[in-house]
Write an enzyme that holds these catalytic residues in place. Sequence first.
Site, PDB file in Angstrom:
ATOM      1  N   LYS A 128       4.457  37.601  33.630  1.00 45.09           N
ATOM      2  CA  LYS A 128       4.887  36.260  34.000  1.00 45.09           C
ATOM      3  C   LYS A 128       3.939  35.592  35.007  1.00 45.09           C
ATOM      4  O   LYS A 128       4.250  34.540  35.550  1.00 45.09           O
ATOM      5  CB  LYS A 128       6.310  36.323  34.566  1.00 45.09           C
ATOM      6  CG  LYS A 128       7.316  36.919  33.575  1.00 45.09           C
ATOM      7  CD  LYS A 128       8.695  37.037  34.171  1.00 45.09           C
ATOM      8  CE  LYS A 128       9.656  37.707  33.195  1.00 45.09           C
ATOM      9  NZ  LYS A 128      11.031  37.805  33.728  1.00 45.09           N
ATOM     10  N   PRO A 168      11.191  31.554  33.037  1.00 41.82           N
ATOM     11  CA  PRO A 168      10.257  31.653  31.913  1.00 41.82           C
ATOM     12  C   PRO A 168       9.833  33.096  31.674  1.00 41.82           C
ATOM     13  O   PRO A 168       9.635  33.863  32.612  1.00 41.82           O
ATOM     14  CB  PRO A 168       9.072  30.793  32.368  1.00 41.82           C
ATOM     15  CG  PRO A 168       9.669  29.814  33.328  1.00 41.82           C
ATOM     16  CD  PRO A 168      10.744  30.578  34.042  1.00 41.82           C
ATOM     17  N   GLU A 169       9.715  33.467  30.408  1.00 41.55           N
ATOM     18  CA  GLU A 169       9.366  34.839  30.057  1.00 41.55           C
ATOM     19  C   GLU A 169       7.903  34.903  29.643  1.00 41.55           C
ATOM     20  O   GLU A 169       7.193  33.899  29.633  1.00 41.55           O
ATOM     21  CB  GLU A 169      10.322  35.350  28.976  1.00 41.55           C
ATOM     22  CG  GLU A 169      11.765  35.132  29.408  1.00 41.55           C
ATOM     23  CD  GLU A 169      12.814  35.853  28.585  1.00 41.55           C
ATOM     24  OE1 GLU A 169      12.484  36.838  27.893  1.00 41.55           O
ATOM     25  OE2 GLU A 169      13.986  35.439  28.645  1.00 41.55           O
ATOM     26  N   ARG A 225      21.991  39.045  36.809  1.00 39.00           N
ATOM     27  CA  ARG A 225      21.721  38.191  35.651  1.00 39.00           C
ATOM     28  C   ARG A 225      22.921  38.205  34.721  1.00 39.00           C
ATOM     29  O   ARG A 225      23.672  39.176  34.654  1.00 39.00           O
ATOM     30  CB  ARG A 225      20.491  38.696  34.870  1.00 39.00           C
ATOM     31  CG  ARG A 225      19.178  38.666  35.643  1.00 39.00           C
ATOM     32  CD  ARG A 225      18.675  37.249  35.860  1.00 39.00           C
ATOM     33  NE  ARG A 225      17.358  37.245  36.479  1.00 39.00           N
ATOM     34  CZ  ARG A 225      17.135  37.267  37.791  1.00 39.00           C
ATOM     35  NH1 ARG A 225      18.168  37.320  38.626  1.00 39.00           N
ATOM     36  NH2 ARG A 225      15.906  37.258  38.268  1.00 39.00           N
TER      37      ARG A 225
END
Length: 283
Positions: free
Chosen positions: A51, A2-3, A251
């Site tokens: 975050k 989640p950002e 990533r």
Amino acid sequence: MPEGDTVYRTAARLRTALLDRVLTKGELRHPRLSTVDLAGRVVVGARTVGKHLFLRFDRDLSLRSHLGMDGAWDVYAPRGRWRRPAHQVRAHLVNAEHQVVGFNLHEMALVPTAEEDRLVAHLGPDLLDPAWGPELAAEAQARLTADPARELGLALLDQRVMAGVGNVYKAEICHILRVSPWSPVSAVSAAEAVELARDLLERNKLRVDRCTTGDTRRGRELWVYGRRRTPCLRCGGAVVAGVQGADVRERVAYFCPVCQPGPRGGADPGARAQTPRATVRYL
């Protein structure tokens, strides 16, 4: 993961369900917090920094949590059925009207509210800080350009540079700026990159379906992220998924070779082994 916009929206939902209400149950299922009982406390606020999410209680107490890769805070009716199994529950907060359940929360901590900043002091400026202005923008720009040769995609993901950008926004920012994620920071205007990151998160902070293109029609919300089987929305060419970073920072990086000239990363990471989650430190 989640950002910043997702965490911001989560805090807004928690405020709606909990604010100014007395907890009839306040259970934390965490090795260091399992003996804590928050029943009788009143929730007085919810704050996000990048975050990280802080739930504030009366009598100067705050609960910090990080959603990590798979965490979530869900809101249910008092007798509502949970959408995840009970063994994933890390926090269970109940009042007369709602129950709030935290699943797979990471790095939970209880601290005096006055000490919240100590837990996030390592972070760069929060892109969704209500006090955002020229001073915070200038600090983010300075941090971004501190290493001009660093890969832009890695710099954008570094929460010590500016807090809130995740992998989706990394891909979209690089595409909008028309550079490869592996291009050096010096290839772009730092002011433009910071302003764009802030604008995208601000526009999406209360949206369930994130949109960076301005076109909210299904399948047209994002320029390149996740478009393995669909073309780049700008040029119609094939979108490529490469690998950026190493070890726990590895990533996937989506980009369009036509629209985004510059260095290219490794092969599609689909077949690569995953690093054990236990080694990850969440920023």
